[in-house]
Design a protein around this motif. Sequence first.
Motif, PDB file in Angstrom:
ATOM      1  N   ASP A  20     -20.179  75.796 -43.086  1.00 25.75           N
ATOM      2  CA  ASP A  20     -20.368  76.298 -41.724  1.00 25.75           C
ATOM      3  C   ASP A  20     -19.181  77.208 -41.388  1.00 25.75           C
ATOM      4  O   ASP A  20     -18.118  77.092 -41.995  1.00 25.75           O
ATOM      5  N   ALA A  21     -19.389  78.051 -40.362  1.00 26.00           N
ATOM      6  CA  ALA A  21     -18.360  79.051 -40.031  1.00 26.00           C
ATOM      7  C   ALA A  21     -17.008  78.419 -39.700  1.00 26.00           C
ATOM      8  O   ALA A  21     -15.966  78.905 -40.146  1.00 26.00           O
ATOM      9  N   ASP A  22     -17.025  77.311 -38.945  1.00 26.00           N
ATOM     10  CA  ASP A  22     -15.728  76.746 -38.539  1.00 26.00           C
ATOM     11  C   ASP A  22     -14.978  76.151 -39.726  1.00 26.00           C
ATOM     12  O   ASP A  22     -13.755  76.277 -39.846  1.00 26.00           O
ATOM     13  N   GLU A  23     -15.733  75.525 -40.653  1.00 28.46           N
ATOM     14  CA  GLU A  23     -15.067  74.980 -41.855  1.00 28.46           C
ATOM     15  C   GLU A  23     -14.545  76.122 -42.740  1.00 28.46           C
ATOM     16  O   GLU A  23     -13.441  76.043 -43.284  1.00 28.46           O
ATOM     17  N   ALA A  24     -15.350  77.176 -42.851  1.00 28.46           N
ATOM     18  CA  ALA A  24     -14.936  78.321 -43.682  1.00 28.46           C
ATOM     19  C   ALA A  24     -13.657  78.934 -43.114  1.00 28.46           C
ATOM     20  O   ALA A  24     -12.766  79.354 -43.864  1.00 28.46           O
ATOM     21  N   GLU A  25     -13.561  78.975 -41.793  1.00 22.28           N
ATOM     22  CA  GLU A  25     -12.381  79.550 -41.156  1.00 22.28           C
ATOM     23  C   GLU A  25     -11.143  78.696 -41.448  1.00 22.28           C
ATOM     24  O   GLU A  25     -10.061  79.222 -41.701  1.00 22.28           O
ATOM     25  N   LYS A  26     -11.347  77.367 -41.419  1.00 29.11           N
ATOM     26  CA  LYS A  26     -10.232  76.458 -41.726  1.00 29.11           C
ATOM     27  C   LYS A  26      -9.686  76.759 -43.127  1.00 29.11           C
ATOM     28  O   LYS A  26      -8.476  76.832 -43.340  1.00 29.11           O
TER      29      LYS A  26
ATOM     30  N   SER B 164     -27.015  77.587 -46.936  1.00 27.43           N
ATOM     31  CA  SER B 164     -25.874  76.832 -46.401  1.00 27.43           C
ATOM     32  C   SER B 164     -26.168  75.343 -46.552  1.00 27.43           C
ATOM     33  O   SER B 164     -27.297  74.953 -46.885  1.00 27.43           O
ATOM     34  N   HIS B 165     -25.146  74.509 -46.278  1.00 31.19           N
ATOM     35  CA  HIS B 165     -25.347  73.054 -46.353  1.00 31.19           C
ATOM     36  C   HIS B 165     -26.562  72.626 -45.530  1.00 31.19           C
ATOM     37  O   HIS B 165     -27.404  71.851 -45.988  1.00 31.19           O
ATOM     38  N   SER B 166     -26.629  73.145 -44.283  1.00 31.49           N
ATOM     39  CA  SER B 166     -27.717  72.678 -43.411  1.00 31.49           C
ATOM     40  C   SER B 166     -29.081  73.167 -43.898  1.00 31.49           C
ATOM     41  O   SER B 166     -30.082  72.447 -43.783  1.00 31.49           O
ATOM     42  N   GLU B 167     -29.136  74.376 -44.467  1.00 33.05           N
ATOM     43  CA  GLU B 167     -30.416  74.872 -45.008  1.00 33.05           C
ATOM     44  C   GLU B 167     -30.858  74.034 -46.211  1.00 33.05           C
ATOM     45  O   GLU B 167     -32.046  73.756 -46.387  1.00 33.05           O
ATOM     46  N   ILE B 168     -29.876  73.646 -47.027  1.00 26.80           N
ATOM     47  CA  ILE B 168     -30.214  72.817 -48.202  1.00 26.80           C
ATOM     48  C   ILE B 168     -30.715  71.454 -47.723  1.00 26.80           C
ATOM     49  O   ILE B 168     -31.721  70.928 -48.238  1.00 26.80           O
ATOM     50  N   ALA B 169     -30.027  70.895 -46.710  1.00 20.51           N
ATOM     51  CA  ALA B 169     -30.428  69.578 -46.190  1.00 20.51           C
ATOM     52  C   ALA B 169     -31.860  69.635 -45.651  1.00 20.51           C
ATOM     53  O   ALA B 169     -32.675  68.744 -45.923  1.00 20.51           O
ATOM     54  N   GLU B 170     -32.156  70.721 -44.962  1.00 22.35           N
ATOM     55  CA  GLU B 170     -33.508  70.879 -44.409  1.00 22.35           C
ATOM     56  C   GLU B 170     -34.536  71.026 -45.528  1.00 22.35           C
ATOM     57  O   GLU B 170     -35.592  70.406 -45.522  1.00 22.35           O
ATOM     58  N   ASN B 171     -34.178  71.829 -46.516  1.00 22.40           N
ATOM     59  CA  ASN B 171     -35.084  72.074 -47.637  1.00 22.40           C
ATOM     60  C   ASN B 171     -35.384  70.808 -48.427  1.00 22.40           C
ATOM     61  O   ASN B 171     -36.507  70.584 -48.874  1.00 22.40           O
ATOM     62  N   LEU B 172     -34.348  69.974 -48.606  1.00 29.39           N
ATOM     63  CA  LEU B 172     -34.526  68.767 -49.428  1.00 29.39           C
ATOM     64  C   LEU B 172     -34.875  67.531 -48.588  1.00 29.39           C
ATOM     65  O   LEU B 172     -35.081  66.453 -49.153  1.00 29.39           O
ATOM     66  N   GLN B 173     -34.868  67.714 -47.256  1.00 26.29           N
ATOM     67  CA  GLN B 173     -35.142  66.578 -46.364  1.00 26.29           C
ATOM     68  C   GLN B 173     -34.152  65.448 -46.613  1.00 26.29           C
ATOM     69  O   GLN B 173     -34.534  64.279 -46.771  1.00 26.29           O
ATOM     70  N   GLU B 174     -32.879  65.819 -46.699  1.00 25.02           N
ATOM     71  CA  GLU B 174     -31.820  64.840 -46.939  1.00 25.02           C
ATOM     72  C   GLU B 174     -30.774  64.994 -45.831  1.00 25.02           C
ATOM     73  O   GLU B 174     -30.612  66.089 -45.282  1.00 25.02           O
ATOM     74  N   PRO B 175     -29.988  63.939 -45.535  1.00 25.46           N
ATOM     75  CA  PRO B 175     -28.906  64.091 -44.553  1.00 25.46           C
ATOM     76  C   PRO B 175     -27.875  65.117 -45.050  1.00 25.46           C
ATOM     77  O   PRO B 175     -27.627  65.210 -46.265  1.00 25.46           O
ATOM     78  N   ILE B 176     -27.295  65.852 -44.110  1.00 27.22           N
ATOM     79  CA  ILE B 176     -26.361  66.923 -44.495  1.00 27.22           C
ATOM     80  C   ILE B 176     -25.144  66.356 -45.238  1.00 27.22           C
ATOM     81  O   ILE B 176     -24.628  66.975 -46.185  1.00 27.22           O
ATOM     82  N   GLY B 177     -24.702  65.137 -44.849  1.00 23.87           N
ATOM     83  CA  GLY B 177     -23.558  64.520 -45.519  1.00 23.87           C
ATOM     84  C   GLY B 177     -23.846  64.286 -47.004  1.00 23.87           C
ATOM     85  O   GLY B 177     -22.985  64.492 -47.862  1.00 23.87           O
ATOM     86  N   THR B 178     -25.072  63.884 -47.281  1.00 27.01           N
ATOM     87  CA  THR B 178     -25.471  63.638 -48.670  1.00 27.01           C
ATOM     88  C   THR B 178     -25.432  64.943 -49.464  1.00 27.01           C
ATOM     89  O   THR B 178     -24.942  64.993 -50.610  1.00 27.01           O
ATOM     90  N   VAL B 179     -25.918  66.016 -48.845  1.00 28.04           N
ATOM     91  CA  VAL B 179     -25.934  67.319 -49.517  1.00 28.04           C
ATOM     92  C   VAL B 179     -24.513  67.794 -49.797  1.00 28.04           C
ATOM     93  O   VAL B 179     -24.201  68.264 -50.897  1.00 28.04           O
ATOM     94  N   LYS B 180     -23.639  67.654 -48.809  1.00 21.76           N
ATOM     95  CA  LYS B 180     -22.247  68.076 -48.998  1.00 21.76           C
ATOM     96  C   LYS B 180     -21.612  67.341 -50.177  1.00 21.76           C
ATOM     97  O   LYS B 180     -20.929  67.935 -51.008  1.00 21.76           O
ATOM     98  N   THR B 181     -21.854  66.030 -50.214  1.00 17.59           N
ATOM     99  CA  THR B 181     -21.274  65.225 -51.298  1.00 17.59           C
ATOM    100  C   THR B 181     -21.822  65.654 -52.660  1.00 17.59           C
ATOM    101  O   THR B 181     -21.068  65.790 -53.630  1.00 17.59           O
TER     102      THR B 181
END
Lengths: 247, 203
Positions: A20-26, B164-181
């Motif tokens: 996200d933009a804010d994390e990227a900025e960090k 982005s993380h959120s687009e991937i989470a939406e695409n995979l129907q998974e929580p965003i935290g799981t995708v980030k990890t």
Amino acid sequence: MDNTDLISDLLPAYSLDCLDADEAEKVASHLPECSRCRQELQDYQELLSRMALSVPEHSPSPELRGKILAATQPAREIHQIEVKSKPVDKAQSRWNANYFWKIALPAWGVLSLIVILLLGMSNISLGRRLASLEAGRLGFQTVSLSGTDTAPQSVGLLVISPDGQDGCLVVDGMPALADDQDYQLWLIRDGQRTSGGVFHSYASGYGVLWIHTEQPLVSYEAFGVTIEPIGGSPDATGDKIMGGNLN
Amino acid sequence: MAKLKPLQPAVNFSELSDPDLLNWIKNADQSALGELYDRYHRLVYSLAYQTIGESAVAEEITQDVFLRIWEKAATYHAEQGKVLTWIVTITRNRAIDLYRRRRIRPENNPLVWEELTPLERSDGTNIEAEVDRSMMRTSIRTALASLPAEQRQALSLAFFRGYSHSEIAENLQEPIGTVKTRIRLAMQKLRQYLLDEAGLEND
């Protein structure tokens, strides 16, 4: 966990550009002060290039090589640049390569060469004055564009054909663009901006944009150039590099 | 009449390193660009093709990438990374940009890491460079294959689609935290794999 460790965890996603933009900025603000993270980021970027090697290999058509090299030849010789894409949909101006190559090139080619040669003189302002005089003698109108505080070294000259429909913008001293940016010319009337086309310059800062508009260029009051995302924007969003008024 | 001596090329571009080639390109040397094209056109085209799934558009991207290199050679700085890395960055940016702008339907180009197919033989002529590249290709594919399928899937959406993380989470129907990890673990593991490999080479 200190700040470096926190940032380190964000670096994989930062290299993929999916933060996200804010994390990227960090991350971006931390990098200049931390060599460890810079090195780690470089490792991830190198990893991305290795990942690109994993895709199944295909070859383009054999003609592509010649096409690319041919595209570099005339561009370097007369310092003319390729217009990257059509002006954005809402714009009324358009670029029609065939039109110029078939009809307008002989006269315009000579004129632009004169302008470019003059602009290439070490004394830029004298070059612009001489180019204006030469263009005026041939019946063309000219508009000088001067650099703003953002790019004080930038200069430009817009030459307008006697019927006002066609133009050629020659610029020099342009600031460097990022890979995902282009310059965009704006035609301004009553405070409304219309795109005159997108272009980029060479590393030397030189660039040329051919312009063909539905409405005569002389019907606009002013002209400006901004930096926009690649392909151009429907309206100006970036820093203004240069501007000038039609006398 | 005296016979004219044929002109000898002053530089054998095929022997130059990538950064040296870019120095020549910076000075508008077309032969240097031709050599760089010979080294990397398949990589650029293949990556573009994988992202877009249309050969005509992939050629358009390839042309665009090499013309961008021609114009931007002066902006490359060796201390910021390898030439290969720079070229891949330009290619990915351009391909993902077109993918988004042209609203290409994902089903037209399945993501390559979901099923790792056997490698095709290259038609390259520079045997040494081909061997190097072939080894790198094999090692990264082995590393990718060792990742859990769900990590590979999330990573491929980020790499080929630019999600982005959120687009991937939406695409995979998974929580965003799981995708980030998943993405973080996948990239860390791949990096470690390549660092270990480099360590072995240096031993």
